[in-house]
Design an enzyme around this catalytic site. Structure first.
Site, PDB file in Angstrom:
ATOM      1  N   ARG A  94      -2.240  56.864  32.446  1.00 53.79           N
ATOM      2  CA  ARG A  94      -2.879  56.787  33.764  1.00 53.79           C
ATOM      3  C   ARG A  94      -4.372  56.614  33.569  1.00 53.79           C
ATOM      4  O   ARG A  94      -4.987  57.347  32.778  1.00 53.79           O
ATOM      5  CB  ARG A  94      -2.670  58.084  34.562  1.00 53.79           C
ATOM      6  N   HIS A 112      -6.880  55.777  20.626  1.00 54.73           N
ATOM      7  CA  HIS A 112      -6.560  54.393  20.971  1.00 54.73           C
ATOM      8  C   HIS A 112      -6.174  53.650  19.692  1.00 54.73           C
ATOM      9  O   HIS A 112      -6.868  53.767  18.676  1.00 54.73           O
ATOM     10  CB  HIS A 112      -7.782  53.716  21.615  1.00 54.73           C
TER      11      HIS A 112
HETATM   12  C1  GRF Z   1      -0.286  55.803  20.442  1.00 53.11           C
HETATM   13  O1  GRF Z   1      -0.254  54.621  19.708  1.00 53.11           O
HETATM   14  C2  GRF Z   1      -1.660  56.038  21.014  1.00 53.11           C
HETATM   15  O2  GRF Z   1      -2.688  55.590  20.200  1.00 53.11           O
HETATM   16  C3  GRF Z   1      -1.616  55.242  22.284  1.00 53.11           C
HETATM   17  O3  GRF Z   1      -0.320  55.413  22.782  1.00 53.11           O
HETATM   18  C4  GRF Z   1       0.576  55.706  21.710  1.00 53.11           C
HETATM   19  C5  GRF Z   1       1.239  56.999  22.035  1.00 53.11           C
HETATM   20  O4  GRF Z   1       2.238  57.330  21.109  1.00 53.11           O
HETATM   21  N1  GRF Z   1      -2.668  55.652  23.171  1.00 53.11           N
HETATM   22  P1  GRF Z   1       2.852  58.790  21.102  1.00 53.11           P
HETATM   23  O5  GRF Z   1       3.345  59.074  22.509  1.00 53.11           O
HETATM   24  O6  GRF Z   1       1.779  59.738  20.697  1.00 53.11           O
HETATM   25  O7  GRF Z   1       3.974  58.745  20.125  1.00 53.11           O
END
Ligand code: GRF
Length: 219
Positions: A94, A112
């Site tokens: 979000r 990220h």
């Molecule tokens: C990760 O790659 C993170 O960097 C991005 O969304 C993904 C989330 O993966 N923002 P998880 O839910 O932590 O397995």
């Protein structure tokens, strides 16, 4: 031992970064304690994983709110009710309003899957392949109203090798994410890294090796 900061993790999906933060927080001397996991999606796999770890897990369904601010007010109330001091976004899908970001300024982190400021938004591994970069990676940063921007706390990179696909890159970056986020949270929770204007100030003048590591080729 110094007090451990009461930390919440916000997820929207599977929650693998959340799991790595919970595991790290249980290590002796870790300066943050994960006391709450919250999701805007009641079905998020991360909520079940958090419960299985014995951590309070709550869903605040954004679809039951008329607008972003009303959703965020409920979230903010839930965080304050539990005396949360730091918030980690971990796959939280979000966009947060300037109102929420201002309330948590300097206490709100995100991970990220790219070396920011390259490849903001979604499909970061696809963007990296399309750009032909030889290094790719992940970034932990303080959240500001602008999406996937904000002062950088920690970065890790991986080499892009021949025949890499979005999936192979995602898998190798994720390994680094699971290492990097706990290291970055530790720096922030211990006060070794803090927001100073629009930069991160490091207590020792420079981040530790763990949070700017480049694994060798093929790692
Ligand atoms: C990760 O790659 C993170 O960097 C991005 O969304 C993904 C989330 O993966 N923002 P998880 O839910 O932590 O397995």
């Amino acid at each position: 031992m110094t007090r451990r900061l009461r930390t919440a993790v916000l997820v929207s999906g599977r929650g693998s970064n959340m799991v790595s933060l919970i595991a790290a927080s249980r290590m002796p001397g870790y300066p943050a304690e994960i006391v709450l996991v919250a999701s805007n999606r009641p079905q998020a796999g991360g909520l079940q994983l958090a419960q299985a770890e014995g951590i309070e897990a709550i869903a605040i369904d954004h679809r039951s709110h008329p607008d972003r601010e009303s959703f965020e007010r409920e979230l903010d109330t839930a965080l304050n009710a539990r005396k949360i001091e730091l918030v980690c976004l971990a796959g939280f899908m979000r966009v947060l309003t300037p109102w929420f970001v201002a309330r948590w300024a300097g206490r709100l982190l995100n991970i990220h899957p790219s070396l920011l400021p390259l490849f903001r938004g979604i499909h970061t591994h696809r963007q990296a392949l399309a750009a032909g970069v030889l290094l790719h990676g992940c970034t932990v940063h303080f959240v500001i109203p602008e999406l996937d921007a904000g002062p950088i706390v920690a970065q890790a990179c991986i080499p892009v090798v021949p025949n890499d696909t979005e999936e192979s890159l995602a898998a190798r970056v994720l390994v680094q994410e699971h290492r990097l986020y706990p290291a970055a949270l530790s720096l922030v929770a211990s006060g070794q890294a803090r927001l100073v204007g629009d930069r991160v100030g490091f207590e020792n003048g420079w981040p530790c090796e763990e949070t700017i590591a480049s694994p060798p080729l093929g790692a």
